[in-house]
Design a protein around this motif. Structure first.
Motif, mmCIF file in Angstrom:
data_model
loop_
_atom_site.group_PDB
_atom_site.id
_atom_site.type_symbol
_atom_site.label_atom_id
_atom_site.label_comp_id
_atom_site.label_asym_id
_atom_site.label_seq_id
_atom_site.Cartn_x
_atom_site.Cartn_y
_atom_site.Cartn_z
ATOM 1 N N LEU A 2 0.827 -1.199 0.000
ATOM 2 C CA LEU A 2 0.000 0.000 0.000
ATOM 3 C C LEU A 2 0.865 1.255 0.000
ATOM 4 O O LEU A 2 1.842 1.354 0.747
ATOM 5 C CB LEU A 2 -0.917 0.023 1.216
ATOM 6 N N ALA A 3 0.493 2.213 -0.831
ATOM 7 C CA ALA A 3 1.119 3.538 -0.858
ATOM 8 C C ALA A 3 0.028 4.541 -1.178
ATOM 9 O O ALA A 3 -0.663 4.398 -2.196
ATOM 10 C CB ALA A 3 2.230 3.598 -1.896
ATOM 11 N N ASP A 4 -0.154 5.527 -0.309
ATOM 12 C CA ASP A 4 -1.233 6.509 -0.454
ATOM 13 C C ASP A 4 -2.581 5.797 -0.611
ATOM 14 O O ASP A 4 -3.410 6.187 -1.432
ATOM 15 C CB ASP A 4 -0.964 7.442 -1.637
ATOM 16 N N ASN A 5 -2.776 4.723 0.170
ATOM 17 C CA ASN A 5 -4.015 3.936 0.169
ATOM 18 C C ASN A 5 -4.303 3.280 -1.182
ATOM 19 O O ASN A 5 -5.459 2.994 -1.506
ATOM 20 C CB ASN A 5 -5.218 4.810 0.588
ATOM 21 N N ARG A 6 -3.267 3.043 -1.969
ATOM 22 C CA ARG A 6 -3.416 2.339 -3.240
ATOM 23 C C ARG A 6 -2.576 1.073 -3.196
ATOM 24 O O ARG A 6 -1.457 1.085 -2.703
ATOM 25 C CB ARG A 6 -2.950 3.206 -4.413
ATOM 26 N N LEU A 7 -3.145 -0.019 -3.723
ATOM 27 C CA LEU A 7 -2.395 -1.264 -3.793
ATOM 28 C C LEU A 7 -1.484 -1.197 -5.013
ATOM 29 O O LEU A 7 -1.955 -1.100 -6.148
ATOM 30 C CB LEU A 7 -3.347 -2.451 -3.901
ATOM 31 N N CYS A 8 -0.181 -1.223 -4.774
ATOM 32 C CA CYS A 8 0.786 -0.996 -5.845
ATOM 33 C C CYS A 8 1.804 -2.138 -5.939
ATOM 34 O O CYS A 8 2.257 -2.657 -4.911
ATOM 35 C CB CYS A 8 1.574 0.293 -5.593
ATOM 36 N N PRO A 9 2.201 -2.514 -7.150
ATOM 37 C CA PRO A 9 3.330 -3.432 -7.300
ATOM 38 C C PRO A 9 4.601 -2.757 -6.781
ATOM 39 O O PRO A 9 4.805 -1.552 -6.985
ATOM 40 C CB PRO A 9 3.408 -3.658 -8.820
ATOM 41 N N LYS A 10 5.446 -3.545 -6.102
ATOM 42 C CA LYS A 10 6.722 -3.025 -5.605
ATOM 43 C C LYS A 10 7.856 -3.592 -6.456
ATOM 44 O O LYS A 10 7.927 -4.797 -6.684
ATOM 45 C CB LYS A 10 6.928 -3.419 -4.142
ATOM 46 N N TRP A 11 8.746 -2.693 -6.896
ATOM 47 C CA TRP A 11 9.877 -3.104 -7.716
ATOM 48 C C TRP A 11 11.181 -2.610 -7.095
ATOM 49 O O TRP A 11 11.264 -1.474 -6.639
ATOM 50 C CB TRP A 11 9.754 -2.549 -9.136
ATOM 51 N N LYS A 12 12.176 -3.477 -7.098
ATOM 52 C CA LYS A 12 13.510 -3.085 -6.657
ATOM 53 C C LYS A 12 14.376 -2.871 -7.893
ATOM 54 O O LYS A 12 14.589 -3.781 -8.687
ATOM 55 C CB LYS A 12 14.143 -4.158 -5.772
ATOM 56 N N PHE A 13 14.854 -1.630 -8.057
ATOM 57 C CA PHE A 13 15.749 -1.284 -9.152
ATOM 58 C C PHE A 13 17.183 -1.301 -8.618
ATOM 59 O O PHE A 13 17.478 -0.651 -7.616
ATOM 60 C CB PHE A 13 15.433 0.116 -9.693
ATOM 61 N N THR A 14 18.067 -1.993 -9.291
ATOM 62 C CA THR A 14 19.465 -2.048 -8.876
ATOM 63 C C THR A 14 20.364 -1.603 -10.016
ATOM 64 O O THR A 14 20.272 -2.135 -11.130
ATOM 65 C CB THR A 14 19.875 -3.473 -8.450
ATOM 66 N N ASN A 15 21.178 -0.608 -9.737
ATOM 67 C CA ASN A 15 22.165 -0.152 -10.716
ATOM 68 C C ASN A 15 23.413 -1.012 -10.540
ATOM 69 O O ASN A 15 24.134 -0.869 -9.557
ATOM 70 C CB ASN A 15 22.481 1.335 -10.505
ATOM 71 N N THR A 16 23.644 -1.908 -11.471
ATOM 72 C CA THR A 16 24.746 -2.859 -11.343
ATOM 73 C C THR A 16 26.108 -2.197 -11.487
ATOM 74 O O THR A 16 27.117 -2.748 -11.034
ATOM 75 C CB THR A 16 24.613 -3.970 -12.394
ATOM 76 N N LYS A 17 26.145 -1.026 -12.067
ATOM 77 C CA LYS A 17 27.414 -0.322 -12.259
ATOM 78 C C LYS A 17 27.786 0.486 -11.028
ATOM 79 O O LYS A 17 28.942 0.509 -10.595
ATOM 80 C CB LYS A 17 27.330 0.591 -13.482
ATOM 81 N N GLN A 18 26.808 1.154 -10.429
ATOM 82 C CA GLN A 18 27.067 2.013 -9.279
ATOM 83 C C GLN A 18 26.848 1.301 -7.943
ATOM 84 O O GLN A 18 27.277 1.784 -6.898
ATOM 85 C CB GLN A 18 26.181 3.265 -9.342
ATOM 86 N N GLY A 19 26.164 0.150 -7.978
ATOM 87 C CA GLY A 19 25.920 -0.585 -6.743
ATOM 88 C C GLY A 19 24.833 0.025 -5.874
ATOM 89 O O GLY A 19 24.740 -0.276 -4.682
ATOM 90 N N THR A 20 23.991 0.877 -6.436
ATOM 91 C CA THR A 20 22.902 1.505 -5.685
ATOM 92 C C THR A 20 21.574 0.844 -6.051
ATOM 93 O O THR A 20 21.458 0.190 -7.097
ATOM 94 C CB THR A 20 22.814 3.002 -5.976
ATOM 95 N N SER A 21 20.590 1.018 -5.191
ATOM 96 C CA SER A 21 19.284 0.427 -5.468
ATOM 97 C C SER A 21 18.178 1.294 -4.890
ATOM 98 O O SER A 21 18.422 2.173 -4.055
ATOM 99 C CB SER A 21 19.193 -0.985 -4.881
ATOM 100 N N SER A 22 16.964 1.050 -5.335
ATOM 101 C CA SER A 22 15.796 1.739 -4.804
ATOM 102 C C SER A 22 14.599 0.827 -4.927
ATOM 103 O O SER A 22 14.542 -0.029 -5.813
ATOM 104 C CB SER A 22 15.540 3.058 -5.550
ATOM 105 N N THR A 23 13.648 0.996 -4.016
ATOM 106 C CA THR A 23 12.398 0.246 -4.061
ATOM 107 C C THR A 23 11.278 1.226 -4.342
ATOM 108 O O THR A 23 11.173 2.264 -3.688
ATOM 109 C CB THR A 23 12.131 -0.473 -2.728
ATOM 110 N N THR A 24 10.450 0.898 -5.332
ATOM 111 C CA THR A 24 9.418 1.824 -5.777
ATOM 112 C C THR A 24 8.046 1.164 -5.794
ATOM 113 O O THR A 24 7.899 0.046 -6.295
ATOM 114 C CB THR A 24 9.742 2.347 -7.201
ATOM 115 N N TRP A 25 7.049 1.867 -5.228
ATOM 116 C CA TRP A 25 5.658 1.457 -5.278
ATOM 117 C C TRP A 25 5.039 2.173 -6.483
ATOM 118 O O TRP A 25 4.975 3.408 -6.519
ATOM 119 C CB TRP A 25 4.924 1.869 -4.018
#
Length: 207
Positions: free
Chosen positions: A127-150
């Motif tokens: 849930l995000a802002d009372n909406r059911l959302c798919p969650k995705w993890k984005f990983t930058n393989t070059k920089q080694g950073t990641s983020s999770t997005t609803w």
């Protein structure tokens, strides 16, 4: 005083680039929303306006207002200082900022489509802002950073994003539709700040 404003604005610009990198995946080309960003000892609230390849962010942090306009086609960002009626101009074409320039169509079945050095992993739904959302993890393989997005299933808007550095950005009160072109223009009466002269003056005073 102006130098402190510049430093705060540059920090805010960093937040903008992180957000724009996420917005690169948005299907809806134009919308506005309330925005809240927290992390790394900072907290700010404001508004975001997305108009195709241009984005405007208005935020209040520690009683200071910051406005940044970014144009991905021109690869430029503009930091506005309303109290001083001044603005700074910065290129976003530097190293490490490539993703913030690439505005792509979001594919809900394959969010990493056409993205280089990036992998995606579906983490289920939430849930995000009372909406059911798919969650995705984005990983930058070059920089080694990641983020999770609803991601909103209807609009493709990233309603909530958590980066591996600890920054959280949330959108609420989302309104789809065309945005006024004037939002993405430098207001009349604003003068361009000479960054080089300002920094030289600050260095001279510190000697």
């Amino acid at each position: 005083m102006t130098r402190r404003i510049v430093v705060r604005s540059l920090i805010f610009l960093t937040v903008l680039l992180v957000t724009v990198a996420t917005l690169a995946q948005v299907r809806a080309s134009q919308f506005s929303a309330d925005m809240k960003t927290t992390g790394k000892g900072m907290a700010s609230t404001g508004k975001i306006y997305l108009g195709g390849p241009k984005v405007r962010m208005e935020m209040m942090a520690q009683g200071h207002q910051s406005i940044v306009i970014a144009d991905s086609q021109r690869k430029m960002s503009y930091i506005l200082m309303p109290a001083q009626h001044m603005y700074m101009e910065m290129s976003t074409e530097g190293k490490g900022q490539k993703r913030s320039q690439d505005w792509r169509t979001y594919d809900p079945a394959n969010p990493c489509a056409n993205m280089t050095d990036t992998t995606c992993e579906k983490l289920g739904t939430g849930l995000a802002d009372n909406r059911l959302c798919p969650k995705w993890k984005f990983t930058n393989t070059k920089q080694g950073t990641s983020s999770t997005t609803w991601v909103d299933q209807k609009t493709g808007i990233p309603i909530r994003t958590e980066t591996s550095e600890g920054t959280v950005t949330e959108f609420t009160n989302i309104k789809e539709g065309p945005q006024s072109p004037s939002l993405f223009e430098i207001p009349a009466g604003y003068s361009k700040m000479d960054m080089g002269a300002m920094m030289q003056g600050a260095q001279g005073r510190n000697k």
